[in-house]
Design a protein around this motif. Structure first.
Motif, mmCIF file in Angstrom:
data_model
loop_
_atom_site.group_PDB
_atom_site.id
_atom_site.type_symbol
_atom_site.label_atom_id
_atom_site.label_comp_id
_atom_site.label_asym_id
_atom_site.label_seq_id
_atom_site.Cartn_x
_atom_site.Cartn_y
_atom_site.Cartn_z
ATOM 1 N N ALA A 106 69.194 53.511 17.623
ATOM 2 C CA ALA A 106 69.974 52.910 18.711
ATOM 3 C C ALA A 106 69.083 52.614 19.908
ATOM 4 C CB ALA A 106 71.111 53.839 19.108
ATOM 5 N N PHE A 107 68.080 53.442 20.141
ATOM 6 C CA PHE A 107 67.129 53.200 21.224
ATOM 7 C C PHE A 107 66.307 51.942 20.964
ATOM 8 C CE2 PHE A 107 62.850 53.925 23.064
ATOM 9 C CZ PHE A 107 63.208 53.900 24.391
ATOM 10 N N ALA A 108 66.059 51.638 19.698
ATOM 11 C CA ALA A 108 65.239 50.475 19.350
ATOM 12 C C ALA A 108 66.009 49.165 19.487
ATOM 13 C CB ALA A 108 64.716 50.611 17.927
ATOM 14 N N LEU A 109 67.317 49.212 19.400
ATOM 15 C CA LEU A 109 68.119 47.990 19.439
ATOM 16 C C LEU A 109 68.319 47.513 20.875
ATOM 17 C CD1 LEU A 109 70.732 49.006 16.749
ATOM 18 C CD2 LEU A 109 68.712 47.572 16.467
ATOM 19 N N PRO A 110 68.201 46.217 21.112
ATOM 20 C CA PRO A 110 68.226 45.712 22.483
ATOM 21 C C PRO A 110 69.583 45.811 23.172
ATOM 22 C CG PRO A 110 68.102 43.893 20.939
ATOM 23 C CD PRO A 110 67.944 45.154 20.153
ATOM 24 N N PHE A 111 70.667 45.874 22.444
ATOM 25 C CA PHE A 111 71.972 45.920 23.096
ATOM 26 C C PHE A 111 72.429 47.341 23.401
ATOM 27 C CE2 PHE A 111 73.823 46.957 19.043
ATOM 28 C CZ PHE A 111 73.129 46.184 18.129
ATOM 29 N N TRP A 112 71.673 48.370 23.020
ATOM 30 C CA TRP A 112 72.032 49.755 23.338
ATOM 31 C C TRP A 112 71.158 50.334 24.438
ATOM 32 C CZ3 TRP A 112 76.418 51.759 22.111
ATOM 33 C CH2 TRP A 112 77.081 51.331 20.979
ATOM 34 N N ALA A 113 69.944 49.905 24.502
ATOM 35 C CA ALA A 113 69.022 50.467 25.492
ATOM 36 C C ALA A 113 68.263 49.325 26.148
ATOM 37 C CB ALA A 113 68.045 51.428 24.817
ATOM 38 N N PRO A 114 67.932 49.471 27.422
ATOM 39 C CA PRO A 114 67.153 48.423 28.076
ATOM 40 C C PRO A 114 65.765 48.312 27.440
ATOM 41 C CG PRO A 114 67.350 50.340 29.492
ATOM 42 C CD PRO A 114 68.219 50.590 28.303
ATOM 43 N N GLN A 115 65.256 47.116 27.373
ATOM 44 C CA GLN A 115 63.948 46.889 26.769
ATOM 45 C C GLN A 115 62.858 47.361 27.722
ATOM 46 O OE1 GLN A 115 63.422 45.629 23.520
ATOM 47 N NE2 GLN A 115 65.535 46.319 23.605
ATOM 48 N N THR A 116 62.099 48.347 27.268
ATOM 49 C CA THR A 116 61.058 48.933 28.100
ATOM 50 C C THR A 116 59.655 48.668 27.565
ATOM 51 O OG1 THR A 116 61.130 51.011 26.890
ATOM 52 C CG2 THR A 116 62.573 50.820 28.803
ATOM 53 N N GLY A 117 59.566 48.130 26.375
ATOM 54 C CA GLY A 117 58.271 47.956 25.746
ATOM 55 C C GLY A 117 57.950 49.093 24.785
ATOM 56 N N TRP A 118 58.696 50.178 24.898
ATOM 57 C CA TRP A 118 58.498 51.341 24.020
ATOM 58 C C TRP A 118 59.629 51.482 23.008
ATOM 59 C CZ3 TRP A 118 54.135 53.986 23.650
ATOM 60 C CH2 TRP A 118 53.213 53.851 24.685
ATOM 61 N N ASN A 119 60.500 50.516 22.946
ATOM 62 C CA ASN A 119 61.648 50.604 22.055
ATOM 63 C C ASN A 119 61.256 50.595 20.582
ATOM 64 O OD1 ASN A 119 62.528 49.315 24.690
ATOM 65 N ND2 ASN A 119 64.430 50.055 23.816
ATOM 66 N N TRP A 120 60.103 50.102 20.240
ATOM 67 C CA TRP A 120 59.668 50.082 18.845
ATOM 68 C C TRP A 120 59.562 51.494 18.275
ATOM 69 C CZ3 TRP A 120 55.173 52.667 17.828
ATOM 70 C CH2 TRP A 120 54.342 52.933 18.908
ATOM 71 N N ILE A 121 59.371 52.494 19.138
ATOM 72 C CA ILE A 121 59.290 53.878 18.670
ATOM 73 C C ILE A 121 60.594 54.302 18.016
ATOM 74 C CG2 ILE A 121 59.083 56.260 19.486
ATOM 75 C CD1 ILE A 121 57.015 55.255 21.480
ATOM 76 N N GLY A 122 61.691 53.704 18.423
ATOM 77 C CA GLY A 122 62.984 54.034 17.849
ATOM 78 C C GLY A 122 63.072 53.783 16.358
ATOM 79 N N TRP A 123 62.255 52.866 15.847
ATOM 80 C CA TRP A 123 62.289 52.582 14.408
ATOM 81 C C TRP A 123 61.749 53.732 13.577
ATOM 82 C CZ3 TRP A 123 65.643 49.315 13.015
ATOM 83 C CH2 TRP A 123 65.973 48.261 13.848
ATOM 84 N N PHE A 124 61.077 54.680 14.201
ATOM 85 C CA PHE A 124 60.660 55.889 13.494
ATOM 86 C C PHE A 124 61.866 56.742 13.107
ATOM 87 C CE2 PHE A 124 56.510 55.021 15.501
ATOM 88 C CZ PHE A 124 55.729 55.077 14.360
ATOM 89 N N GLY A 125 63.040 56.403 13.625
ATOM 90 C CA GLY A 125 64.264 57.093 13.241
ATOM 91 C C GLY A 125 64.622 56.899 11.784
ATOM 92 N N LEU A 126 64.015 55.910 11.155
ATOM 93 C CA LEU A 126 64.264 55.712 9.721
ATOM 94 C C LEU A 126 63.717 56.868 8.890
ATOM 95 C CD1 LEU A 126 63.476 51.909 9.405
ATOM 96 C CD2 LEU A 126 65.704 53.013 9.253
ATOM 97 N N ILE A 127 62.685 57.525 9.377
ATOM 98 C CA ILE A 127 62.071 58.629 8.621
ATOM 99 C C ILE A 127 63.024 59.818 8.500
ATOM 100 C CG2 ILE A 127 60.156 60.276 8.576
ATOM 101 C CD1 ILE A 127 58.485 58.014 9.949
ATOM 102 N N PRO A 128 63.593 60.333 9.601
ATOM 103 C CA PRO A 128 64.532 61.446 9.418
ATOM 104 C C PRO A 128 65.797 61.026 8.685
ATOM 105 C CG PRO A 128 64.377 60.881 11.746
ATOM 106 C CD PRO A 128 63.332 60.097 11.022
ATOM 107 N N MET A 129 66.220 59.778 8.855
ATOM 108 C CA MET A 129 67.407 59.321 8.128
ATOM 109 C C MET A 129 67.137 59.278 6.632
ATOM 110 S SD MET A 129 69.128 56.400 10.508
ATOM 111 C CE MET A 129 70.473 56.160 9.375
ATOM 112 N N LEU A 130 65.971 58.813 6.236
ATOM 113 C CA LEU A 130 65.635 58.759 4.819
ATOM 114 C C LEU A 130 65.529 60.164 4.225
ATOM 115 C CD1 LEU A 130 64.829 57.061 2.361
ATOM 116 C CD2 LEU A 130 62.475 57.239 3.134
#
Length: 67
Positions: free
Chosen positions: A22-46
């Motif tokens: 949710a942090f990585a998606l632009p409509f949930w969190a303001p774009q800060t330039g560090w939002n790409w880190i949110g895609w690491f959330g796929l690891i715990p989900m997997l």
């Protein structure tokens, strides 16, 4: 791979992964330039979906009751 995560562990990891994505998606969190880190959330989900954690296996931990 054998399961080494309890149901609570899996549930917490899944929701933590959702929060990170949710942090990585632009409509949930303001774009800060560090939002790409949110895609690491796929690891715990997997790992939650599979029920096995590679780090737990290396260390020799199991949160499954009775193991």
């Amino acid at each position: 791979m054998t399961r080494n995560m309890s149901a609570l562990d899996r549930l917490l990891r899944f929701y933590a992964g959702l929060a990170l994505i949710a942090f990585a998606l632009p409509f949930w969190a303001p774009q800060t330039g560090w939002n790409w880190i949110g895609w690491f959330g796929l690891i715990p989900m997997l790992s939650a979906v599979v029920g096995a954690c590679g780090i737990y296996k290396i260390v020799g931990i199991s949160t499954v009751p009775g193991r």
